[in-house]
Structure formats: structure tokens, C-alpha cells
Design a protein around this motif. Structure first.
Motif, PDB file in Angstrom:
ATOM      1  N   ALA A   1     -34.251 147.060 -58.167  1.00  0.00           N
ATOM      2  CA  ALA A   1     -35.405 147.845 -58.632  1.00  0.00           C
ATOM      3  C   ALA A   1     -35.937 149.312 -57.798  1.00  0.00           C
ATOM      4  CB  ALA A   1     -36.463 147.156 -59.079  1.00  0.00           C
ATOM      5  N   PHE A   2     -36.038 148.695 -56.512  1.00  0.00           N
ATOM      6  CA  PHE A   2     -36.590 150.033 -55.668  1.00  0.00           C
ATOM      7  C   PHE A   2     -35.707 151.109 -55.489  1.00  0.00           C
ATOM      8  CE2 PHE A   2     -39.694 146.561 -53.738  1.00  0.00           C
ATOM      9  CZ  PHE A   2     -40.385 146.762 -54.620  1.00  0.00           C
ATOM     10  N   PRO A   3     -34.329 150.703 -55.129  1.00  0.00           N
ATOM     11  CA  PRO A   3     -33.485 152.078 -55.089  1.00  0.00           C
ATOM     12  C   PRO A   3     -33.414 152.707 -56.410  1.00  0.00           C
ATOM     13  CG  PRO A   3     -32.601 150.170 -53.998  1.00  0.00           C
ATOM     14  CD  PRO A   3     -33.757 149.621 -54.857  1.00  0.00           C
ATOM     15  N   LEU A   4     -33.338 151.959 -57.624  1.00  0.00           N
ATOM     16  CA  LEU A   4     -33.196 152.625 -58.677  1.00  0.00           C
ATOM     17  C   LEU A   4     -34.423 153.682 -59.127  1.00  0.00           C
ATOM     18  CD1 LEU A   4     -31.518 149.758 -60.863  1.00  0.00           C
ATOM     19  CD2 LEU A   4     -30.561 152.105 -60.323  1.00  0.00           C
TER      20      LEU A   4
ATOM     21  N   TRP B   1     -28.415 161.927 -63.293  1.00  0.00           N
ATOM     22  CA  TRP B   1     -28.438 160.563 -62.607  1.00  0.00           C
ATOM     23  C   TRP B   1     -29.942 160.006 -62.887  1.00  0.00           C
ATOM     24  CZ3 TRP B   1     -24.410 158.055 -61.639  1.00  0.00           C
ATOM     25  CH2 TRP B   1     -23.125 158.768 -61.547  1.00  0.00           C
ATOM     26  N   SER B   2     -31.022 160.862 -62.715  1.00  0.00           N
ATOM     27  CA  SER B   2     -32.310 160.407 -62.831  1.00  0.00           C
ATOM     28  C   SER B   2     -32.689 159.837 -63.961  1.00  0.00           C
ATOM     29  CB  SER B   2     -33.175 161.437 -62.261  1.00  0.00           C
ATOM     30  OG  SER B   2     -33.032 161.864 -61.129  1.00  0.00           O
ATOM     31  N   GLN B   3     -32.280 160.626 -65.054  1.00  0.00           N
ATOM     32  CA  GLN B   3     -32.597 160.015 -66.348  1.00  0.00           C
ATOM     33  C   GLN B   3     -31.847 158.843 -66.774  1.00  0.00           C
ATOM     34  OE1 GLN B   3     -34.835 161.645 -68.257  1.00  0.00           O
ATOM     35  NE2 GLN B   3     -35.139 162.924 -66.653  1.00  0.00           N
ATOM     36  N   ALA B   4     -30.335 158.495 -66.404  1.00  0.00           N
ATOM     37  CA  ALA B   4     -29.586 157.363 -66.643  1.00  0.00           C
ATOM     38  C   ALA B   4     -30.310 156.344 -65.870  1.00  0.00           C
ATOM     39  CB  ALA B   4     -28.483 157.612 -66.171  1.00  0.00           C
ATOM     40  N   ALA B   5     -31.004 156.397 -64.531  1.00  0.00           N
ATOM     41  CA  ALA B   5     -31.634 155.323 -63.874  1.00  0.00           C
ATOM     42  C   ALA B   5     -32.784 154.799 -64.441  1.00  0.00           C
ATOM     43  CB  ALA B   5     -31.503 155.923 -62.420  1.00  0.00           C
ATOM     44  N   GLN B   6     -33.277 155.778 -64.841  1.00  0.00           N
ATOM     45  CA  GLN B   6     -34.851 155.161 -65.348  1.00  0.00           C
ATOM     46  C   GLN B   6     -34.824 154.014 -66.194  1.00  0.00           C
ATOM     47  OE1 GLN B   6     -36.702 158.514 -67.378  1.00  0.00           O
ATOM     48  NE2 GLN B   6     -37.262 159.487 -65.310  1.00  0.00           N
ATOM     49  N   PRO B   7     -33.999 153.734 -67.259  1.00  0.00           N
ATOM     50  CA  PRO B   7     -34.276 152.371 -67.938  1.00  0.00           C
ATOM     51  C   PRO B   7     -34.137 151.191 -67.135  1.00  0.00           C
ATOM     52  CG  PRO B   7     -32.307 153.647 -69.005  1.00  0.00           C
ATOM     53  CD  PRO B   7     -33.151 154.576 -67.851  1.00  0.00           C
ATOM     54  N   PHE B   8     -33.047 151.404 -66.292  1.00  0.00           N
ATOM     55  CA  PHE B   8     -32.616 150.516 -65.590  1.00  0.00           C
ATOM     56  C   PHE B   8     -33.469 150.102 -64.378  1.00  0.00           C
ATOM     57  CE2 PHE B   8     -28.365 152.187 -67.126  1.00  0.00           C
ATOM     58  CZ  PHE B   8     -27.997 150.650 -67.431  1.00  0.00           C
ATOM     59  N   ALA B   9     -34.099 150.938 -63.827  1.00  0.00           N
ATOM     60  CA  ALA B   9     -35.136 151.055 -63.004  1.00  0.00           C
ATOM     61  C   ALA B   9     -36.518 150.193 -63.483  1.00  0.00           C
ATOM     62  CB  ALA B   9     -35.681 152.334 -62.502  1.00  0.00           C
TER      63      ALA B   9
ATOM     64  N   ALA C   1     -36.506 148.634 -66.005  1.00  0.00           N
ATOM     65  CA  ALA C   1     -35.890 146.960 -66.597  1.00  0.00           C
ATOM     66  C   ALA C   1     -36.164 146.016 -65.258  1.00  0.00           C
ATOM     67  CB  ALA C   1     -34.521 146.945 -67.083  1.00  0.00           C
ATOM     68  N   PHE C   2     -35.473 146.447 -64.055  1.00  0.00           N
ATOM     69  CA  PHE C   2     -35.435 145.592 -62.700  1.00  0.00           C
ATOM     70  C   PHE C   2     -36.758 145.320 -62.424  1.00  0.00           C
ATOM     71  CE2 PHE C   2     -30.702 146.360 -62.617  1.00  0.00           C
ATOM     72  CZ  PHE C   2     -30.357 145.144 -62.176  1.00  0.00           C
ATOM     73  N   THR C   3     -37.483 146.435 -62.492  1.00  0.00           N
ATOM     74  CA  THR C   3     -39.066 146.284 -62.043  1.00  0.00           C
ATOM     75  C   THR C   3     -39.821 145.342 -62.827  1.00  0.00           C
ATOM     76  OG1 THR C   3     -39.133 148.581 -61.288  1.00  0.00           O
ATOM     77  CG2 THR C   3     -41.255 147.573 -61.586  1.00  0.00           C
TER      78      THR C   3
ATOM     79  N   GLY D   1     -37.908 141.659 -62.165  1.00  0.00           N
ATOM     80  CA  GLY D   1     -38.314 141.467 -61.078  1.00  0.00           C
ATOM     81  C   GLY D   1     -39.683 140.862 -60.798  1.00  0.00           C
ATOM     82  N   GLY D   2     -40.730 141.844 -61.247  1.00  0.00           N
ATOM     83  CA  GLY D   2     -42.027 141.335 -61.093  1.00  0.00           C
ATOM     84  C   GLY D   2     -42.376 140.203 -61.837  1.00  0.00           C
ATOM     85  N   ALA D   3     -41.915 140.115 -63.088  1.00  0.00           N
ATOM     86  CA  ALA D   3     -42.126 138.632 -64.003  1.00  0.00           C
ATOM     87  C   ALA D   3     -41.636 137.697 -63.066  1.00  0.00           C
ATOM     88  CB  ALA D   3     -41.579 138.711 -65.190  1.00  0.00           C
ATOM     89  N   LEU D   4     -40.231 137.743 -62.456  1.00  0.00           N
ATOM     90  CA  LEU D   4     -39.864 136.357 -61.679  1.00  0.00           C
ATOM     91  C   LEU D   4     -40.419 136.340 -60.697  1.00  0.00           C
ATOM     92  CD1 LEU D   4     -36.077 137.198 -62.291  1.00  0.00           C
ATOM     93  CD2 LEU D   4     -37.367 135.448 -63.224  1.00  0.00           C
ATOM     94  N   TYR D   5     -41.015 137.576 -59.886  1.00  0.00           N
ATOM     95  CA  TYR D   5     -41.971 137.309 -58.520  1.00  0.00           C
ATOM     96  C   TYR D   5     -43.088 136.483 -58.928  1.00  0.00           C
ATOM     97  CZ  TYR D   5     -42.241 139.084 -54.076  1.00  0.00           C
ATOM     98  OH  TYR D   5     -42.193 139.377 -52.476  1.00  0.00           O
ATOM     99  N   LEU D   6     -43.998 136.658 -60.175  1.00  0.00           N
ATOM    100  CA  LEU D   6     -44.975 136.169 -60.440  1.00  0.00           C
ATOM    101  C   LEU D   6     -44.883 134.546 -60.989  1.00  0.00           C
ATOM    102  CD1 LEU D   6     -47.061 138.745 -62.362  1.00  0.00           C
ATOM    103  CD2 LEU D   6     -47.421 137.929 -59.945  1.00  0.00           C
ATOM    104  N   TRP D   7     -43.673 134.294 -61.605  1.00  0.00           N
ATOM    105  CA  TRP D   7     -43.177 133.141 -62.029  1.00  0.00           C
ATOM    106  C   TRP D   7     -43.006 132.359 -60.722  1.00  0.00           C
ATOM    107  CZ3 TRP D   7     -44.110 130.095 -65.805  1.00  0.00           C
ATOM    108  CH2 TRP D   7     -43.318 129.060 -66.111  1.00  0.00           C
ATOM    109  N   SER D   8     -42.345 132.735 -59.887  1.00  0.00           N
ATOM    110  CA  SER D   8     -41.951 131.948 -58.545  1.00  0.00           C
ATOM    111  C   SER D   8     -43.271 131.576 -57.792  1.00  0.00           C
ATOM    112  CB  SER D   8     -40.938 132.710 -57.618  1.00  0.00           C
ATOM    113  OG  SER D   8     -41.451 133.954 -57.300  1.00  0.00           O
TER     114      SER D   8
END
Length: 193
Positions: free
Chosen positions: A138-141, A151-159, A161-163, A166-173
């Protein structure tokens, strides 16, 4: 004869040390000259080396106690410093950073209590590894998503989504670690320090 787990000079440990050394470089690039492209490369290296050092440790049979400390320390330092820099640059809102850092504080406090009672660290879960993996993607994206280029516009939804993932999994863990903490407290008598 010396225990192989006590080795210091291993390829995976070298990768972890290089990853740690990249933290101040990343912060300088992102906050000083705002060289986002170079900062992005440092983040990509951090993510790849995080994956590679674990693979190499198993493949080369170079697992070590130092590596078991360095790898998660490097991960957490990258997460913390990246969040700090992203809040300063207004890339992520403060509340996201506070939630993720708060998770680290809670898990860290649980670890301190467990160590005082004679326990080691938490058993690493694949969920925790997946959470870190998602955030390190998420961070590089998120950095790439800055700006108005295609490139920025294309990266936004992936960024985003990963954030979110990743945040949800981080809290679940964290919840799983806290559950392990309470299980350990139930079977360990309180010691007086």
C-alpha cells in the motif's frame, strides 16, 4: 559447538540491516527534497527485501535469533516512519496513522507483560504477515498515487484497496495477539518483580 541460530553474519540479516538503513534515507527523500520517485524505490526495495530475507533464510538454512528480531523490527519501523511521513505530507489522514500505531502500542504493551511473566514473543501468524505485506504494498502505491498523471490515477484504487485491506488485517491480527495474551495470562501465575 556454536548454535546455528546464534549466527550474526547471514545474507538475510544483511538484507534486514540494509532495510533498516533505508529508513532514514526514505524519510530524507520524502520530507527533504520531496524526491518521491527515489523514495518510492526505497519503499519498493524494503518490500522486496522483506519478502526475500525470509525466503533466503529458509532456502539457505540461515535462520537466526538476530534475524527473528531484525525482520519484524524493520517492518514496524517502516510502517511507523512511513505513516509519520505520509501524515506530514497529507498523503494519509492522521486517524489512519493513529489506529495503526495504536495497534503497535497495544501489542507492544502485551509483549512487555508477557516477558515479565517469562513468556517469549507472540507466535507469528500468517494473518500478521499478510497484513504487513499488504501495507508494504500500500505504501508505495499511495506514494505513486500522488499527482495528476495517468499512473497516479491508475494507482489510486489499488493504493486505497491495499491500505484498507492491510489496515483491516493489521487490526485483526492485533486481536489475535491480544487473545494469545489473555490465554497466556490465564495459565501463568502472576510473578512479583
Amino acid at each position: 559447538m556454536r548454535d546455528p541460530a546464534d549466527r550474526l553474519l547471514t545474507v538475510p540479516n544483511l538484507l534486514s540491516v540494509l532495510r533498516l538503513a533505508g529508513v532514514p534515507l526514505f524519510l530524507y527523500l520524502l520530507l527533504g527534497p520531496r524526491a518521491d520517485g527515489w523514495a518510492l524505490l526505497v519503499l519498493v526495495f524494503a518490500g522486496l527485501s522483506d519478502w526475500l530475507d525470509g525466503k533466503l533464510a529458509r532456502w539457505l538454512d540461515q535462520m537466526s535469533k538476530l534475524g527473528a528480531l531484525l525482520d519484524p523490527a524493520a517492518d514496524r519501523l517502516y510502517v511507523f516512519c512511513t505513516l509519520l511521513a505520509f501524515v506530514i505530507r497529507d498523503i494519509v489522514p492522521l486517524w489512519i496513522a493513529l489506529v495503526l500505531v495504536g495497534r503497535e502500542v497495544v501489542v507492544g504493551l502485551c509483549l512487555l507483560v508477557l516477558r515479565r511473566r517469562g513468556w517469549g514473543t507472540f507466535e507469528v501468524t500468517y494473518l500478521g504477515k499478510a497484513a504487513t505485506f499488504n501495507l508494504l504494498y500500500a505504501f508505495p502505491l499511495l506514494l505513486l498515487a500522488q499527482g495528476d498523471s495517468g499512473w497516479s490515477q491508475a494507482a489510486q484504487p489499488f493504493a486505497y484497496a491495499f491500505t484498507a485491506w492491510g489496515g483491516a488485517l493489521y487490526l485483526w491480527s492485533a486481536l489475535l495477539y491480544v487473545y494469545q495474551f489473555f490465554l497466556a495470562l490465564r495459565v501463568t501465575p502472576r510473578t512479583v518483580a
